[in-house]
Design an enzyme around this catalytic site. Sequence first.
Site, mmCIF file in Angstrom:
data_model
loop_
_atom_site.group_PDB
_atom_site.id
_atom_site.type_symbol
_atom_site.label_atom_id
_atom_site.label_comp_id
_atom_site.label_asym_id
_atom_site.label_seq_id
_atom_site.Cartn_x
_atom_site.Cartn_y
_atom_site.Cartn_z
ATOM 1 C CE LYS A 3 3.260 2.360 -12.706
ATOM 2 N NZ LYS A 3 2.506 1.411 -11.883
ATOM 3 C CE LYS A 57 -4.058 1.571 -6.764
ATOM 4 N NZ LYS A 57 -3.332 1.003 -7.883
ATOM 5 C CE LYS A 60 1.178 5.406 -4.551
ATOM 6 N NZ LYS A 60 1.761 4.435 -5.426
#
Length: 330
Positions: A195, A111, A192
Amino acid sequence: MKKVLSGIQPSGSLTLGNYIGAMKNFVKLQEEYECYFMVVDLHAVTVPQEPASLREQSEAVAALFIAAGIDPARSNVYLQSHVPQHAELCWLMTTLTSMGELERMTQFKDKSSGKDTVGAGLFVYPALMAADILVYNADLVPVGEDQKQHLELTRDLAGRFNHRYGEFFTIPEPYIPKVGARIMSLDDGTKKMSKSNPNAGSYIALLDPPDVIRKKISRATTDSGREVVYDPANKPEISNLMSIYAECSGLSLAEITGRYEGQMYGGFKKDLAEVVVAALEPLQERYHEIRSSGAITDILASGAERARAVASVTLQGVKDRMGFLPPRSK
Ligand code: ATP
Ligand code: LTN
């Protein structure tokens, strides 16, 4: 009664990955455990969130918990920010956590990579997750594969606290599904499904209308070749679609392989779209009923009240053991 705790971030529209990897197990486990299911809004703000969409998504995720089958009379459903003990215990947990441990977290590396500035909250994120779990002395934590490393750190921190201050915390166990623990992105079988991916075609949202689901599945990338065989190492994309089929239909991977033997991807994908649409239809119906009933406010209020009662006792125990003087009235 043993305890189960888990959380999902209101950082976007929940996906089939969240459902298969985590929520399906929440529903199953509530039969036998005292359950705490949180919308982890404090975790969501470790990356920038627009206030209006954070408000909307927080309520939407809570409503999806109920729509998926979590019974609010039996399980505690609430927002993390409504139980201030999480943030306070997080602070204490950061004092037990080393920089090196946090630097090794793959979620942090993913991230933060390529970002000019990264908030310190994203770095200490795992200490908050540890606090979430330990503040209820949870025994079992249902999560997808990507959270395994955070769970291991939580176990280490609980053990470290117990070693330093005396036996206190329960060491939690992860509960990770055998099939579907890592549903992959529809546009890239090596990433993966997530959302917060800016490409909405990469995921199926639980609230996507049937035609959107059909379109997304028909456009999903597939490996070269044409046989419907489960081989995650060499054919990650068709294997991912087969896992989704299995989880949404209740059929085993062997049954699916048998059913599509000798057939091509096209027919398989058409059927898969109908299987997913049928699996999500009842959930979507219940979701809209719950949202329009306005029942969520009360559900969240009573969930948080019960959670605070448990969390405040644990937090006091932690503070006593660490040597904080209790506040005294005059
Ligand atoms: P974000 O993209 O905002 O980081 P996310 O989609 O990864 O979010 P989380 O809120 O971080 O979702 O995860 C909630 C739960 O869903 C966790 O238990 C996580 O392991 C699980 N989960 C998330 N994505 C998947 C996936 N693709 N396959 C299986 N489980 C998943
Ligand atoms: N980090 C988790 C969300 C999360 C969580 C938790 C999961 C926050 N606190 C406690 C299990 C238990 C994620 O899915 N990204």
